[in-house]
Write an enzyme that holds these catalytic residues in place. Sequence first.
Site, PDB file in Angstrom:
ATOM      1  N   HIS A  90       0.841  -1.210   0.000  1.00 40.54           N
ATOM      2  CA  HIS A  90       0.000   0.000   0.000  1.00 40.54           C
ATOM      3  C   HIS A  90       0.876   1.261   0.000  1.00 40.54           C
ATOM      4  O   HIS A  90       0.639   2.188  -0.787  1.00 40.54           O
ATOM      5  CB  HIS A  90      -0.912  -0.037   1.231  1.00 40.54           C
ATOM      6  CG  HIS A  90      -1.765   1.176   1.447  1.00 40.54           C
ATOM      7  ND1 HIS A  90      -3.106   1.204   1.136  1.00 40.54           N
ATOM      8  CD2 HIS A  90      -1.478   2.405   1.968  1.00 40.54           C
ATOM      9  CE1 HIS A  90      -3.612   2.393   1.450  1.00 40.54           C
ATOM     10  NE2 HIS A  90      -2.639   3.149   1.970  1.00 40.54           N
ATOM     11  N   GLU A  91       1.876   1.296   0.866  1.00 40.92           N
ATOM     12  CA  GLU A  91       2.733   2.499   0.950  1.00 40.92           C
ATOM     13  C   GLU A  91       3.521   2.700  -0.342  1.00 40.92           C
ATOM     14  O   GLU A  91       3.710   3.832  -0.791  1.00 40.92           O
ATOM     15  CB  GLU A  91       3.680   2.424   2.155  1.00 40.92           C
ATOM     16  CG  GLU A  91       2.985   2.380   3.523  1.00 40.92           C
ATOM     17  CD  GLU A  91       1.959   3.490   3.751  1.00 40.92           C
ATOM     18  OE1 GLU A  91       2.075   4.567   3.141  1.00 40.92           O
ATOM     19  OE2 GLU A  91       1.019   3.256   4.542  1.00 40.92           O
TER      20      GLU A  91
ATOM     21  N   HIS B  76       1.355   4.498  -2.731  1.00 43.12           N
ATOM     22  CA  HIS B  76       1.411   5.964  -2.605  1.00 43.12           C
ATOM     23  C   HIS B  76       2.654   6.505  -3.309  1.00 43.12           C
ATOM     24  O   HIS B  76       2.582   7.465  -4.071  1.00 43.12           O
ATOM     25  CB  HIS B  76       1.466   6.382  -1.137  1.00 43.12           C
ATOM     26  CG  HIS B  76       0.160   6.256  -0.411  1.00 43.12           C
ATOM     27  ND1 HIS B  76      -1.023   6.726  -0.927  1.00 43.12           N
ATOM     28  CD2 HIS B  76      -0.148   5.743   0.818  1.00 43.12           C
ATOM     29  CE1 HIS B  76      -2.004   6.504  -0.059  1.00 43.12           C
ATOM     30  NE2 HIS B  76      -1.506   5.897   1.003  1.00 43.12           N
TER      31      HIS B  76
ATOM     32  N   HIS C 263      -5.760   7.492  -1.976  1.00 42.49           N
ATOM     33  CA  HIS C 263      -6.718   6.507  -1.464  1.00 42.49           C
ATOM     34  C   HIS C 263      -7.921   6.388  -2.406  1.00 42.49           C
ATOM     35  O   HIS C 263      -8.398   7.393  -2.936  1.00 42.49           O
ATOM     36  CB  HIS C 263      -7.181   6.901  -0.052  1.00 42.49           C
ATOM     37  CG  HIS C 263      -6.091   6.727   0.962  1.00 42.49           C
ATOM     38  ND1 HIS C 263      -5.814   7.658   1.929  1.00 42.49           N
ATOM     39  CD2 HIS C 263      -5.210   5.721   1.137  1.00 42.49           C
ATOM     40  CE1 HIS C 263      -4.789   7.227   2.659  1.00 42.49           C
ATOM     41  NE2 HIS C 263      -4.409   6.060   2.196  1.00 42.49           N
TER      42      HIS C 263
ATOM     43  N   TYR D 247      -9.960   2.268   2.028  1.00 42.50           N
ATOM     44  CA  TYR D 247     -10.212   2.045   3.453  1.00 42.50           C
ATOM     45  C   TYR D 247     -11.456   1.174   3.603  1.00 42.50           C
ATOM     46  O   TYR D 247     -12.199   0.961   2.649  1.00 42.50           O
ATOM     47  CB  TYR D 247     -10.475   3.370   4.170  1.00 42.50           C
ATOM     48  CG  TYR D 247      -9.276   4.234   4.459  1.00 42.50           C
ATOM     49  CD1 TYR D 247      -7.993   3.890   4.053  1.00 42.50           C
ATOM     50  CD2 TYR D 247      -9.429   5.419   5.170  1.00 42.50           C
ATOM     51  CE1 TYR D 247      -6.909   4.705   4.346  1.00 42.50           C
ATOM     52  CE2 TYR D 247      -8.349   6.240   5.463  1.00 42.50           C
ATOM     53  CZ  TYR D 247      -7.092   5.877   5.044  1.00 42.50           C
ATOM     54  OH  TYR D 247      -6.039   6.682   5.337  1.00 42.50           O
TER      55      TYR D 247
HETATM   56 ZN   LIG Z   1      -2.598   5.126   2.613  1.00 43.84          ZN
END
Ligand SMILES: [Zn+2]
Length: 349
Positions: free
Chosen positions: A193-194, A197, A203, A254
């Site tokens: 996930h990081e 980014h 997101h 999320y």
């Molecule tokens: Zn994030």
Amino acid sequence: MKNLKFAYILPAIALFASCSKDNPNELEEIDNAELTEIAVNEENIELASPDAGRVAEVYFAGQKLPVEEFNGEYVYQGDILLPPDMVSKEEVKVVFEKDETPSTNKSVGRTSGRWPNNTVYYAIDGNLSDQNRVHDAIRHWESNTNLKFVQRTSQSNYIYFVSGSGCSSYVGMIGGKQNITLSSSCSTGNTIHEIGHAVGLWHEQSRVDRGNFITINYDNIQSGREHNFHTYSQQGMDGKEYTSSLDFGSLMMYGSYSFSSNGKPTMVKKDGSTFNVQRTGLSTGDKTGINNMYPYSGGSSTTEPVYVNGQSYVIYGITVLRHNDAWYYYHRVYGWREVVTRSGYWYYK
Ligand SMILES: [Zn+2]
């Protein structure tokens, strides 16, 4: 394409979002067994620190943003770091009058940079625990996308994996050394996930068209954490989408209970049902989006960007709209005005 109509009604979106607090919340109470499941599931979302930071307002990319502040670092949406040289506590002039000389004490560099030639350089801090998380996450990215990850030798732009109080990253290549922090509780999935980014993904729930897919229940969001639910446009960011619809299975999405203050969902599907956090790997939608951002180049170098009318872009630190082959900037007093670039600065035409 979706970007077009949202770009034109930017101020209206903010107004709409604040009105949507009035949405009735008719979801029934949830029992304890469900709460436990939620608690376990929500542990999977990334936070730069387990503690809530002081909420501050800063200027970034020409927009005022609420952020959390930890030891002088500005964290946006839980785990996104804002480059310190682009953040200011005072309103920063980002577009200048025709004859004005820009002050040079403030960088207005690009944001959301792509990594050239589909190549991401990286280094790992020797003290980072469980470095296999990083190797496994990189292998996952390489086997599912057109990106290559190369251990840095002398390159100046690179990701530095280092331990920290939580999981966090900048968005896109920001230039220079850029940290991805991983605490011991960040999993391989959180690391994937990081990296998402760092290669340019925001997101999934921040999409400008997310209102077609989800309802945000502002009444259930922890006080001071509402900014986690802003769209790209509300963040002053490039609202360009790389896939046609919101992907509930995205690794960048999320869960329904993220940042809940009361155990009730903060986000639900349009039919009122909830959804879980997925941190196993890139979804089919994630792969499609990334491969649109980083098409297979066959080894050739990247070409000049093509700007599409009706789309907005972040260039030299501000969000500008392409319209009739010219650039427009939205100023909260003047409204839309045509702007031009000269030597890395924007000027009103
Ligand atoms: Zn994030």
